[in-house]
Write a protein that holds these residues in place. Sequence first.
Motif, mmCIF file in Angstrom:
data_model
loop_
_atom_site.group_PDB
_atom_site.id
_atom_site.type_symbol
_atom_site.label_atom_id
_atom_site.label_comp_id
_atom_site.label_asym_id
_atom_site.label_seq_id
_atom_site.Cartn_x
_atom_site.Cartn_y
_atom_site.Cartn_z
ATOM 1 N N ALA A 248 0.648 -1.020 0.417
ATOM 2 C CA ALA A 248 -0.244 0.231 0.100
ATOM 3 C C ALA A 248 0.373 0.937 -0.121
ATOM 4 C CB ALA A 248 -1.030 0.202 1.055
ATOM 5 N N SER A 249 0.732 2.218 -1.028
ATOM 6 C CA SER A 249 1.302 4.071 -0.958
ATOM 7 C C SER A 249 0.364 4.795 -1.015
ATOM 8 C CB SER A 249 2.095 3.394 -2.080
ATOM 9 O OG SER A 249 2.759 4.563 -2.770
ATOM 10 N N PHE A 250 0.646 5.071 -0.355
ATOM 11 C CA PHE A 250 -0.213 6.948 0.519
ATOM 12 C C PHE A 250 0.092 7.678 -0.705
ATOM 13 C CE2 PHE A 250 -1.738 10.668 2.200
ATOM 14 C CZ PHE A 250 -2.655 10.482 2.734
ATOM 15 N N GLY A 251 -0.419 8.846 -1.351
ATOM 16 C CA GLY A 251 -0.180 9.685 -2.010
ATOM 17 C C GLY A 251 -0.614 9.501 -3.173
ATOM 18 N N GLY A 252 -1.083 10.959 -4.245
ATOM 19 C CA GLY A 252 -1.294 10.619 -5.619
ATOM 20 C C GLY A 252 -0.337 10.267 -6.114
ATOM 21 N N ARG A 253 0.182 9.073 -7.029
ATOM 22 C CA ARG A 253 0.004 9.207 -7.941
ATOM 23 C C ARG A 253 0.218 8.862 -9.687
ATOM 24 N NH1 ARG A 253 3.954 3.803 -6.436
ATOM 25 N NH2 ARG A 253 3.414 4.953 -4.712
ATOM 26 N N ALA A 254 0.590 9.006 -10.958
ATOM 27 C CA ALA A 254 0.786 8.210 -12.151
ATOM 28 C C ALA A 254 2.117 7.988 -13.146
ATOM 29 C CB ALA A 254 -0.166 9.412 -13.131
ATOM 30 N N ARG A 255 2.254 7.200 -12.825
ATOM 31 C CA ARG A 255 3.580 6.565 -13.401
ATOM 32 C C ARG A 255 3.686 5.398 -14.333
ATOM 33 N NH1 ARG A 255 7.094 4.976 -8.531
ATOM 34 N NH2 ARG A 255 6.887 7.073 -8.048
ATOM 35 N N LEU A 256 4.668 5.240 -15.452
ATOM 36 C CA LEU A 256 4.676 4.277 -16.068
ATOM 37 C C LEU A 256 6.330 3.520 -16.504
ATOM 38 C CD1 LEU A 256 3.477 2.994 -18.885
ATOM 39 C CD2 LEU A 256 4.329 4.580 -20.443
ATOM 40 N N GLY A 259 10.532 -2.731 -18.216
ATOM 41 C CA GLY A 259 11.993 -3.640 -18.106
ATOM 42 C C GLY A 259 11.863 -4.696 -17.700
ATOM 43 N N LEU A 260 13.247 -5.243 -17.188
ATOM 44 C CA LEU A 260 12.927 -6.446 -16.433
ATOM 45 C C LEU A 260 12.028 -6.522 -14.303
ATOM 46 C CD1 LEU A 260 15.834 -8.040 -17.728
ATOM 47 C CD2 LEU A 260 13.731 -8.479 -18.826
ATOM 48 N N HIS A 261 11.218 -7.931 -14.410
ATOM 49 C CA HIS A 261 11.141 -7.134 -13.164
ATOM 50 C C HIS A 261 11.013 -8.593 -12.327
ATOM 51 C CE1 HIS A 261 7.850 -7.141 -9.645
ATOM 52 N NE2 HIS A 261 7.625 -8.411 -10.085
ATOM 53 N N ARG A 262 12.484 -7.980 -11.213
ATOM 54 C CA ARG A 262 13.964 -8.747 -10.648
ATOM 55 C C ARG A 262 14.324 -9.502 -12.116
ATOM 56 N NH1 ARG A 262 8.580 -10.246 -7.308
ATOM 57 N NH2 ARG A 262 8.278 -9.513 -5.361
ATOM 58 N N SER A 263 14.788 -9.053 -12.708
ATOM 59 C CA SER A 263 15.977 -9.128 -13.903
ATOM 60 C C SER A 263 15.113 -11.066 -14.794
ATOM 61 C CB SER A 263 17.295 -9.722 -12.778
ATOM 62 O OG SER A 263 17.817 -7.956 -12.767
ATOM 63 N N VAL A 264 14.869 -11.274 -14.386
ATOM 64 C CA VAL A 264 13.581 -12.114 -14.642
ATOM 65 C C VAL A 264 13.267 -11.881 -15.856
ATOM 66 C CG1 VAL A 264 12.197 -14.338 -14.098
ATOM 67 C CG2 VAL A 264 14.042 -13.861 -12.551
ATOM 68 N N ARG A 265 11.528 -11.576 -15.916
ATOM 69 C CA ARG A 265 10.986 -11.119 -16.873
ATOM 70 C C ARG A 265 10.551 -9.701 -17.445
ATOM 71 N NH1 ARG A 265 7.687 -12.850 -12.681
ATOM 72 N NH2 ARG A 265 6.122 -11.613 -12.153
ATOM 73 N N PRO A 266 10.548 -9.784 -18.536
ATOM 74 C CA PRO A 266 10.141 -7.643 -19.027
ATOM 75 C C PRO A 266 8.691 -7.642 -18.434
ATOM 76 C CG PRO A 266 9.228 -9.200 -20.857
ATOM 77 C CD PRO A 266 9.930 -10.865 -19.918
ATOM 78 N N HIS A 267 8.202 -6.341 -18.077
ATOM 79 C CA HIS A 267 7.394 -6.313 -17.621
ATOM 80 C C HIS A 267 7.249 -4.274 -18.077
ATOM 81 C CE1 HIS A 267 9.183 -3.325 -14.656
ATOM 82 N NE2 HIS A 267 8.163 -2.826 -14.845
ATOM 83 N N LEU A 268 5.470 -4.136 -18.657
ATOM 84 C CA LEU A 268 5.192 -2.875 -18.869
ATOM 85 C C LEU A 268 4.099 -2.154 -18.221
ATOM 86 C CD1 LEU A 268 4.960 -0.924 -21.058
ATOM 87 C CD2 LEU A 268 3.644 -1.719 -21.858
ATOM 88 N N ARG A 269 3.775 -1.663 -16.833
ATOM 89 C CA ARG A 269 3.256 -1.409 -15.783
ATOM 90 C C ARG A 269 2.969 0.422 -15.846
ATOM 91 N NH1 ARG A 269 4.756 -2.491 -9.559
ATOM 92 N NH2 ARG A 269 2.350 -1.938 -8.070
ATOM 93 N N LEU A 270 1.517 0.442 -15.462
ATOM 94 C CA LEU A 270 0.728 1.715 -15.257
ATOM 95 C C LEU A 270 0.409 2.269 -13.919
ATOM 96 C CD1 LEU A 270 -0.279 4.652 -16.298
ATOM 97 C CD2 LEU A 270 -1.750 3.083 -17.202
#
Length: 281
Positions: A248-256, A259-270
């Motif tokens: 859980a993270s408090f505060g507004g955010r917008a972030r894209l 890359g590699l998630h834990r250097s194992v698999r690629p990811h794209l996250r919004l």
Amino acid sequence: MRTALIGLGNAGHTLHLPALAGIPTATVVGTCDLDPERRARAAKRWKVPVFAEFDAMLEAARPEVVIVATPPDTHAEYCQRSLAAGAHVICEKPFVSSVEEADRVIAAAAAAGLQVALNHPFREMPIFRALRDAARPEEIVFVQVWQLMDLPPWAEPGWRAQMLQRTLYEAGVHLVDYVMALFAEKPVAVSATISSCGVRETHSDSVALATLEFSRGRLAHILQNRLCKGETQYFEVRAETAGASLRASFGGRARLTAGLHRSVRPHLRLDFGVAGMAWSE
């Protein structure tokens, strides 16, 4: 509900009075502050009765509930005086300055058949409530809670700047309360270290580290770093269970991110959240 408010500073004027204005069953019958400019501001903005003296407000307004929103070293006195006047109490955090003061206030409430409530809202905010709902207290094995910001105790505005060794007590109480809500019990052991980390000769809790042990050896770690020059993180939580890592993270955010998630698999996250986010990893 006839409600009165003592303290028209930041919490009283920007938090409690707006909240009361949105409660149809609440009627503000009196507000009190020593500062005439604050009284004038409240009367103009919120159209509420204002008083310079607390006892005069209690006598004239006859409140059923008193909200105490003054600096913490005055909480015990105002709580006890409110209870003596026959009013329930809602007290801003932190509650009082010592265990002895807490015992006196609680005993006074019990003797009068009245209640005292503390303002700990984070445990019920939607993002933090979602994390609590995602795991039963007995399923949680380890919790990390942290707060990072570039705001050492001596740079705090107003009375907070005088509390050089009470950052964990004043602001960190939200973190402690939420950890206890996650485990739904009191810790069996606590250890803590505070330091100004060499940036100031005066000893302060610019950095506070606390470890809480709960039943079955389960642990929680709390970090407050008020010397952080990086991204402000006001209230971050990670709760581990046997099968999931809950965040859980408090505060507004917008972030894209990509890359590699834990250097194992690629990811794209919004990531997008107006007031914060809760998710499972």
